[in-house]
Motif scaffolding. Structure first.
Motif, mmCIF file in Angstrom:
data_model
loop_
_atom_site.group_PDB
_atom_site.id
_atom_site.type_symbol
_atom_site.label_atom_id
_atom_site.label_comp_id
_atom_site.label_asym_id
_atom_site.label_seq_id
_atom_site.Cartn_x
_atom_site.Cartn_y
_atom_site.Cartn_z
ATOM 1 N N UNK A 73 0.735 -1.244 0.010
ATOM 2 C CA UNK A 73 -0.303 -0.034 0.488
ATOM 3 C C UNK A 73 0.575 0.896 -0.169
ATOM 4 N N UNK A 74 1.481 1.457 1.002
ATOM 5 C CA UNK A 74 3.164 2.330 0.287
ATOM 6 C C UNK A 74 3.824 2.389 -0.683
ATOM 7 N N UNK A 75 4.430 1.534 -1.540
ATOM 8 C CA UNK A 75 4.305 1.540 -2.241
ATOM 9 C C UNK A 75 3.777 1.994 -3.439
ATOM 10 N N UNK A 76 2.329 1.646 -3.530
ATOM 11 C CA UNK A 76 1.612 2.431 -4.711
ATOM 12 C C UNK A 76 1.149 3.511 -4.111
ATOM 13 N N UNK A 77 1.409 4.539 -3.275
ATOM 14 C CA UNK A 77 1.150 5.827 -3.113
ATOM 15 C C UNK A 77 -0.334 6.299 -2.425
ATOM 16 N N UNK A 78 -0.841 5.148 -1.821
ATOM 17 C CA UNK A 78 -2.205 5.185 -0.963
ATOM 18 C C UNK A 78 -2.425 6.272 0.179
ATOM 19 N N UNK A 79 -2.878 7.095 0.707
ATOM 20 C CA UNK A 79 -2.655 7.828 1.323
ATOM 21 C C UNK A 79 -4.371 7.261 2.207
ATOM 22 N N UNK A 80 -4.272 8.694 3.318
ATOM 23 C CA UNK A 80 -4.942 8.247 3.944
ATOM 24 C C UNK A 80 -6.433 9.056 4.081
ATOM 25 N N UNK A 81 -7.667 8.371 3.512
ATOM 26 C CA UNK A 81 -9.007 9.219 3.670
ATOM 27 C C UNK A 81 -8.919 9.312 1.882
ATOM 28 N N UNK A 82 -8.114 8.102 1.160
ATOM 29 C CA UNK A 82 -8.194 7.718 -0.209
ATOM 30 C C UNK A 82 -9.495 6.419 -0.815
ATOM 31 N N UNK A 83 -10.308 6.675 -1.189
ATOM 32 C CA UNK A 83 -11.655 5.639 -1.697
ATOM 33 C C UNK A 83 -10.261 4.431 -2.348
ATOM 34 N N UNK A 84 -10.750 3.375 -2.231
ATOM 35 C CA UNK A 84 -10.446 2.597 -3.285
ATOM 36 C C UNK A 84 -11.915 2.137 -3.847
ATOM 37 N N UNK A 85 -12.097 1.996 -5.306
ATOM 38 C CA UNK A 85 -13.576 1.879 -5.565
ATOM 39 C C UNK A 85 -13.239 0.533 -7.080
ATOM 40 N N UNK A 86 -12.714 0.572 -7.769
ATOM 41 C CA UNK A 86 -12.070 -1.179 -7.647
ATOM 42 C C UNK A 86 -10.646 -1.825 -7.274
ATOM 43 N N UNK A 87 -11.305 -3.090 -7.622
ATOM 44 C CA UNK A 87 -9.335 -4.122 -6.943
ATOM 45 C C UNK A 87 -9.560 -4.911 -8.168
ATOM 46 N N UNK A 88 -8.444 -4.973 -8.772
ATOM 47 C CA UNK A 88 -8.421 -6.064 -10.378
ATOM 48 C C UNK A 88 -8.981 -5.958 -10.731
ATOM 49 N N UNK A 89 -10.252 -4.976 -11.498
ATOM 50 C CA UNK A 89 -10.842 -4.987 -12.129
ATOM 51 C C UNK A 89 -12.206 -5.386 -11.773
ATOM 52 N N UNK A 90 -12.659 -5.525 -10.271
ATOM 53 C CA UNK A 90 -13.511 -5.658 -10.371
ATOM 54 C C UNK A 90 -14.025 -4.547 -9.159
ATOM 55 N N UNK A 91 -15.840 -4.091 -8.925
ATOM 56 C CA UNK A 91 -15.882 -3.152 -8.740
ATOM 57 C C UNK A 91 -15.866 -3.359 -6.841
ATOM 58 N N UNK A 92 -15.341 -2.750 -5.705
ATOM 59 C CA UNK A 92 -15.974 -2.667 -4.046
ATOM 60 C C UNK A 92 -16.489 -1.998 -3.891
ATOM 61 N N UNK A 93 -17.318 -2.564 -2.888
ATOM 62 C CA UNK A 93 -18.454 -1.858 -1.921
ATOM 63 C C UNK A 93 -18.300 -2.278 -0.761
ATOM 64 N N UNK A 94 -17.379 -3.409 -0.467
ATOM 65 C CA UNK A 94 -17.543 -3.635 0.671
ATOM 66 C C UNK A 94 -16.137 -4.419 1.017
ATOM 67 N N UNK A 95 -16.061 -4.474 2.614
ATOM 68 C CA UNK A 95 -13.888 -5.573 2.609
ATOM 69 C C UNK A 95 -13.999 -6.819 2.455
ATOM 70 N N UNK A 96 -15.778 -7.463 2.536
ATOM 71 C CA UNK A 96 -15.671 -8.300 1.921
ATOM 72 C C UNK A 96 -15.494 -8.486 0.024
#
Length: 371
Positions: A302-325
């Motif tokens: 996460x640090x290598x990807x320069x993610x920041x506190x306050x960012x919102x993850x919309x998609x992960x590996x081309x899948x839409x993200x709505x929940x932690x699961x």
């Protein structure tokens, strides 16, 4: 030091109980306490010794008491803006109560039994102000550079029952200053204490551990911007301090007024931050689409990807993200690589990707706010 260790372990226990993992396993508070002020302490000690800025044992004793009492309120009032100013005003008050004759703007017929009465005059206040200006300048630099580095979220609930994150920011460090003390105060108690003479006056050296800190909470602003605004307010107080010193050559009470203004200005700075937090909407609440990042563990993908506190993850590996699961299922899709679509706090979308640990695909290093 004990207070710092207690704060560090308390923070780790809180992270483990609320985030299931410590965001920062290291006791970084102890490292910051010991090292942040070391360089400026050496520089300040050399400069103050060369210039010749002595302070009295009376003032040092009062400062130590004020600093310890300030810790009762946490880190909020441990900044020299408060401790140095209050210590100086208390010394002036004691001088009045004990009939001091050593402040040039007081009646010259008064006397008091303070241990270094002959040195407790207007020059002492000027010296304290010079040291305070140096400490204020170094604290602005240090706070702006380091205050938002380690963000550990705390949770609270809104009136509607939604869980939101806030970030207590509590920079705290010690700045060791080698100060010159006039008279034979130390030699009277310790015959081995080194004393040197200049003309008819005798002086000693004393290491004063100056406690530096501040405390404020961020929940409605980007932490870096909030810290920058506080630094700008402190810059204004630095200007007031400089004006007070210059004015003291013509206005007898300028230094006393300066100490009062710095205390009031410090309180106004904290109040202005509090009002800014109330005026803006909550920044670290649940995301309408995606999941909100409220913590980044160091030395992780996460640090290598320069993610920041306050960012919102919309998609992960081309899948839409709505929940932690959804997020963990998307991570499992590729155990060696992670591709994210992220919305920043400003709403700007960006793509980022990196390799992840093959033996632990779920540990990319983000702490998220569950809905």
């Amino acid at each position: 030091m004990v207070f710092t260790i207690w704060t560090s372990y308390r923070r780790i226990n809180h992270e483990r109980s609320n985030h299931r993992v410590a965001i920062y396993n290291t006791l970084y508070e102890i490292k910051n306490y010991l090292l942040l002020g070391l360089l400026f302490g050496v520089v300040g000690s050399i400069l103050l010794t060369i210039i010749g800025v002595p302070v009295t044992m009376d003032w040092i004793i009062i400062y130590q008491i004020v600093a310890i009492v300030s810790l009762i309120f946490g880190y909020r009032f441990i900044h020299p803006l408060f401790t140095f100013s209050i210590s100086s005003l208390l010394l002036i008050g004691l001088s009045f109560m004990l009939n001091s004759s050593d402040f040039s703007f007081m009646p010259s017929t008064w006397y008091h039994p303070l241990s270094q009465a002959e040195f407790n005059g207007k020059p002492l206040l000027m010296n304290v102000f010079i040291i305070l200006i140096f400490l204020l300048a170094t604290s602005i630099f240090t706070i702006k550079r380091t205050a938002d580095r380690h963000l550990s979220a705390r949770f609270l609930k809104t009136k509607r029952g939604k869980k939101i994150a806030k970030y207590p920011i509590k920079p705290f460090w010690v700045l060791p200053l080698l100060l010159v003390v006039p008279g034979e105060s130390f030699h009277a108690f310790f015959s081995w204490w080194p004393v040197f003479s200049i003309g008819n006056e005798q002086y000693s050296f004393f290491w004063l551990p100056v406690l530096m800190g501040l405390q404020f909470t961020v929940q409605s602003q980007i932490p870096k911007e909030a810290v920058s605004k506080i630094a700008k307010d402190l810059m204004i107080l630095l200007g007031i301090a400089l004006i007070s010193v210059i004015s003291s050559f013509w206005v007898p009470y300028a230094l006393v007024a300066g100490f009062v203004l710095l205390i009031v200005g410090g309180l106004i700075t904290l109040d202005r931050h509090r009002k800014r937090e109330k005026q803006w909407s909550v920044l670290f609440g649940p995301a309408e689409n995606g999941i909100k990042i409220i913590g980044i563990r160091p030395d992780t993908p996460a640090e290598k990807m320069n993610l920041m506190v306050g960012d919102t993850i919309i998609e992960c590996n081309n899948l839409t993200i709505e929940t932690e699961t959804d997020f963990y299922q998307a991570l499992s899709k590729n155990s060696v690589y992670c591709h994210l679509k992220v919305s920043g706090v400003d709403g700007e979308l960006r793509l980022t990707e990196t390799a992840i640990y093959a033996d632990s695909p779920h540990e990319i290093g983000v702490v998220i706010l569950t809905k």
